[in-house]
Design a protein around this motif. Structure first.
Motif, PDB file in Angstrom:
ATOM      1  N   ARG A 226       0.788  -1.182   0.189  1.00 49.40           N
ATOM      2  CA  ARG A 226      -0.206   0.117   0.283  1.00 49.40           C
ATOM      3  C   ARG A 226       1.251   1.502   0.439  1.00 49.40           C
ATOM      4  NH1 ARG A 226      -3.688  -2.707   3.501  1.00 49.40           N
ATOM      5  NH2 ARG A 226      -2.381  -1.697   5.026  1.00 49.40           N
ATOM      6  N   SER A 227       2.098   0.878   0.511  1.00 43.92           N
ATOM      7  CA  SER A 227       2.705   2.433   1.101  1.00 43.92           C
ATOM      8  C   SER A 227       3.907   2.684  -0.813  1.00 43.92           C
ATOM      9  CB  SER A 227       3.935   2.285   1.852  1.00 43.92           C
ATOM     10  OG  SER A 227       4.814   0.892   1.726  1.00 43.92           O
ATOM     11  N   THR A 228       3.964   1.834  -0.804  1.00 49.14           N
ATOM     12  CA  THR A 228       4.500   2.008  -2.509  1.00 49.14           C
ATOM     13  C   THR A 228       3.579   2.221  -3.841  1.00 49.14           C
ATOM     14  OG1 THR A 228       5.037  -0.779  -2.407  1.00 49.14           O
ATOM     15  CG2 THR A 228       6.303   0.545  -1.136  1.00 49.14           C
ATOM     16  N   GLY A 229       2.729   1.961  -3.312  1.00 47.57           N
ATOM     17  CA  GLY A 229       1.300   1.295  -4.813  1.00 47.57           C
ATOM     18  C   GLY A 229       1.848   0.695  -6.134  1.00 47.57           C
ATOM     19  N   ALA A 230       2.559  -0.639  -4.937  1.00 49.41           N
ATOM     20  CA  ALA A 230       3.140  -1.421  -5.883  1.00 49.41           C
ATOM     21  C   ALA A 230       1.665  -2.394  -5.808  1.00 49.41           C
ATOM     22  CB  ALA A 230       4.626  -2.349  -5.988  1.00 49.41           C
ATOM     23  N   PRO A 231       1.350  -3.508  -6.938  1.00 54.07           N
ATOM     24  CA  PRO A 231       0.068  -4.458  -6.658  1.00 54.07           C
ATOM     25  C   PRO A 231       0.037  -5.213  -5.868  1.00 54.07           C
ATOM     26  CG  PRO A 231       0.474  -4.315  -8.950  1.00 54.07           C
ATOM     27  CD  PRO A 231       1.569  -3.959  -8.370  1.00 54.07           C
ATOM     28  N   GLN A 232      -1.266  -5.366  -4.349  1.00 49.49           N
ATOM     29  CA  GLN A 232      -0.892  -5.970  -3.577  1.00 49.49           C
ATOM     30  C   GLN A 232      -0.934  -7.731  -4.195  1.00 49.49           C
ATOM     31  OE1 GLN A 232      -3.872  -4.182  -1.557  1.00 49.49           O
ATOM     32  NE2 GLN A 232      -2.900  -5.068   0.173  1.00 49.49           N
ATOM     33  N   VAL A 233      -0.439  -8.738  -3.188  1.00 48.60           N
ATOM     34  CA  VAL A 233      -0.271 -10.474  -3.840  1.00 48.60           C
ATOM     35  C   VAL A 233      -0.218 -10.361  -2.288  1.00 48.60           C
ATOM     36  CG1 VAL A 233       1.415 -11.887  -4.406  1.00 48.60           C
ATOM     37  CG2 VAL A 233       1.626 -10.116  -5.308  1.00 48.60           C
ATOM     38  N   MET A 234      -1.605 -11.336  -3.157  1.00 49.17           N
ATOM     39  CA  MET A 234      -2.390 -11.884  -2.223  1.00 49.17           C
ATOM     40  C   MET A 234      -2.240 -13.842  -1.922  1.00 49.17           C
ATOM     41  SD  MET A 234      -6.426 -11.523  -0.267  1.00 49.17           S
ATOM     42  CE  MET A 234      -7.564 -11.670  -1.578  1.00 49.17           C
ATOM     43  N   LEU A 235      -1.918 -14.492  -0.534  1.00 52.19           N
ATOM     44  CA  LEU A 235      -1.599 -15.550  -0.928  1.00 52.19           C
ATOM     45  C   LEU A 235      -3.554 -16.134  -0.398  1.00 52.19           C
ATOM     46  CD1 LEU A 235      -0.667 -18.279  -0.450  1.00 52.19           C
ATOM     47  CD2 LEU A 235      -0.154 -17.643   1.905  1.00 52.19           C
ATOM     48  N   HIS A 236      -3.589 -16.838  -1.441  1.00 50.73           N
ATOM     49  CA  HIS A 236      -5.324 -16.991  -1.617  1.00 50.73           C
ATOM     50  C   HIS A 236      -5.868 -18.456  -0.906  1.00 50.73           C
ATOM     51  CE1 HIS A 236      -7.355 -14.578  -3.873  1.00 50.73           C
ATOM     52  NE2 HIS A 236      -5.650 -14.253  -4.788  1.00 50.73           N
ATOM     53  N   ALA A 237      -4.936 -19.006  -0.812  1.00 46.68           N
ATOM     54  CA  ALA A 237      -4.288 -20.749  -0.387  1.00 46.68           C
ATOM     55  C   ALA A 237      -3.539 -21.420  -0.578  1.00 46.68           C
ATOM     56  CB  ALA A 237      -6.643 -21.405  -1.037  1.00 46.68           C
ATOM     57  N   VAL A 238      -3.296 -22.553   0.074  1.00 48.50           N
ATOM     58  CA  VAL A 238      -2.302 -23.749  -0.172  1.00 48.50           C
ATOM     59  C   VAL A 238      -3.250 -25.188   0.492  1.00 48.50           C
ATOM     60  CG1 VAL A 238      -0.603 -24.726   0.471  1.00 48.50           C
ATOM     61  CG2 VAL A 238      -0.489 -22.465   0.639  1.00 48.50           C
ATOM     62  N   ARG A 239      -3.443 -26.117   0.063  1.00 46.89           N
ATOM     63  CA  ARG A 239      -4.323 -27.577  -0.067  1.00 46.89           C
ATOM     64  C   ARG A 239      -2.429 -28.554   0.077  1.00 46.89           C
ATOM     65  NH1 ARG A 239      -6.577 -24.516   2.180  1.00 46.89           N
ATOM     66  NH2 ARG A 239      -8.862 -24.173   1.310  1.00 46.89           N
ATOM     67  N   LEU A 240      -2.595 -29.613   0.314  1.00 56.00           N
ATOM     68  CA  LEU A 240      -1.318 -30.246   0.313  1.00 56.00           C
ATOM     69  C   LEU A 240      -2.133 -32.016   0.212  1.00 56.00           C
ATOM     70  CD1 LEU A 240       0.528 -29.797   3.399  1.00 56.00           C
ATOM     71  CD2 LEU A 240       0.852 -29.192   1.282  1.00 56.00           C
ATOM     72  N   GLY A 241      -1.442 -32.543  -0.698  1.00 58.60           N
ATOM     73  CA  GLY A 241      -1.762 -33.493  -0.601  1.00 58.60           C
ATOM     74  C   GLY A 241      -1.443 -35.229  -1.008  1.00 58.60           C
ATOM     75  N   GLU A 242      -1.562 -36.210  -0.644  1.00 59.22           N
ATOM     76  CA  GLU A 242      -0.926 -37.896  -0.775  1.00 59.22           C
ATOM     77  C   GLU A 242      -1.069 -38.429  -2.240  1.00 59.22           C
ATOM     78  OE1 GLU A 242       1.305 -38.669   0.831  1.00 59.22           O
ATOM     79  OE2 GLU A 242       1.296 -36.942   2.730  1.00 59.22           O
TER      80      GLU A 242
END
Length: 376
Positions: A226-242
């Motif tokens: 927000r302070s730099t004006g660059a796009p914010q990148v958000m971590l939406h989700a992480v899923r693990l499997g076998e």
């Protein structure tokens, strides 16, 4: 704070054959490569008149002369230096965690004096050595919680998954999630050569060993962007499997487990503003290629709009960097989103380990800052 809190990427750091995070990601996008020859290991194939050096992707200076745990410490220090150019690491208190993804010491020929330990205990022993030495060398004190993760290509996804949960539950205010690994030392190269896993002129189906470290600083505030004006990148989700049929099984993977991880993160994120960019850890090996092809088929069967998606392959530029592969892939994805170079506002990062571990990570710009390629 609660489980609905958004998690943002506040800063990045990297140490790689292509340099720190900003020039390295730019070099990767420009398809600039920097392979070198191993000074320690030569490989002879049937018909060769003489052994040939193994092609690797090693740091040009920072790790020279280091081996074993010391080499991982050198990588971690370079990552911390790079992160430190963007945020003040000395300002972090007990509300900031450090989650570190590492190789299993046994797989790298590292003797930690605990031959009967479980993988979790080996990760703890190696992680403490690497982190404590790195912080000491950098003159840093870090009073926050520390956790360590193994699991090959999926190690970083496991660390990211745990960090996101801690942040969303209010247990942490921020967390540095880092991965470091080295596949270019002599014991590892010999093991890869013995398993005929190396990419060579005579065997184009194989991997190029590399070494790297990379990190994401996660926060629930997103203040830096927000302070730099660059796009914010958000971590939406992480899923693990076998994966029921990992490497070495009597039948190949059908890609369902990895595709299920991707389906789960897409479902968790809800409606997307654009078709995702795929960031794959495919390293050139036949088994990885087969699984990746099946994943693409499953995604298209899930939703016709998921067919023919653009894809990036970080191992082309960085080599296979083991437990750091997920961290490098995430940094490449985030920089593409921040710069607007990604052909989407969303990146779907895949992780497939040699064992049964599978994972997927979804990253994206906020609605206020769409990346180039986003749907209106």
């Amino acid at each position: 704070m609660g489980w609905g809190m958004k998690v943002f990427v506040e800063a990045l750091g990297m140490a790689s054959c292509l340099g720190p995070v900003i020039p390295a990601c730019a070099a990767f996008r420009a398809n600039l490569l920097r392979p070198s020859q191993s000074p320690d290991v030569d490989v002879a194939h049937p018909g060769d008149e003489a052994p040939r050096p193994v092609t690797i992707c090693a740091l040009p200076v920072a790790t020279f002369g280091f081996s074993g745990v010391g080499r991982l410490v050198a990588l971690a220090c370079e990552v911390l230096k790079d992160v430190g150019t963007r945020v003040d690491l000395r300002g972090f208190g007990p509300e900031t965690g450090v989650y570190l993804a590492l190789p299993d010491p046994w797989e790298r020929g590292l003797d930690l004096g605990e031959p009967d330990a479980t993988e979790a205990l080996r990760a703890e022993a190696l992680g403490r050595r690497v982190l404590e030495a790195s912080l000491r060398n950098m003159g840093l004190e870090w009073p926050g919680p520390r956790r360590f993760f193994c699991g090959g290509h999926v190690a970083f996804a496991r660390a990211l998954h745990a960090a996101q949960a801690a942040l969303q539950s209010g247990g942490l205010r921020s967390c540095l999630v880092m991965g470091v690994d080295c596949l270019v030392e002599e014991p590892t190269l010999h093991a890869l050569a013995d398993g005929r896993r190396l990419k060579t002129p005579e065997q184009p189906v194989g991997l190029t060993p590399g070494e790297a470290g990379a990190a994401l600083l996660l926060t629930t505030e997103g203040s830096a962007q927000r302070s730099t004006g660059a796009p914010q990148v958000m971590l939406h989700a992480v899923r693990l499997g076998e994966e029921p049929h990992p490497r070495g099984s009597d039948r190949p993977s059908d890609g369902r487990a990895l595709a299920a991880c991707a389906e789960a993160v897409l479902a968790a994120a809800g409606a997307l503003r654009s078709r995702p960019l795929l960031v794959s850890d495919h390293n050139g090996e036949e088994g990885k290629a087969r699984e990746w092809g099946m994943v693409l088929l499953h995604l298209r069967a899930l939703d016709a709009s998921l067919g023919g998606l653009p894809a990036w392959y970080p191992s082309i530029g960085f080599g296979d960097v083991g437990a750091a592969m997920g961290a490098v892939s995430a940094c490449v994805a985030v920089r593409g989103l921040q710069r607007g170079d990604a052909p989407s506002s969303v990146s779907l990062v895949f992780a497939s380990a040699d064992d049964s571990g599978r994972g997927a990570v979804l990253l994206g710009t906020t609605a206020a800052h769409p990346s180039r390629g986003a749907l209106p």
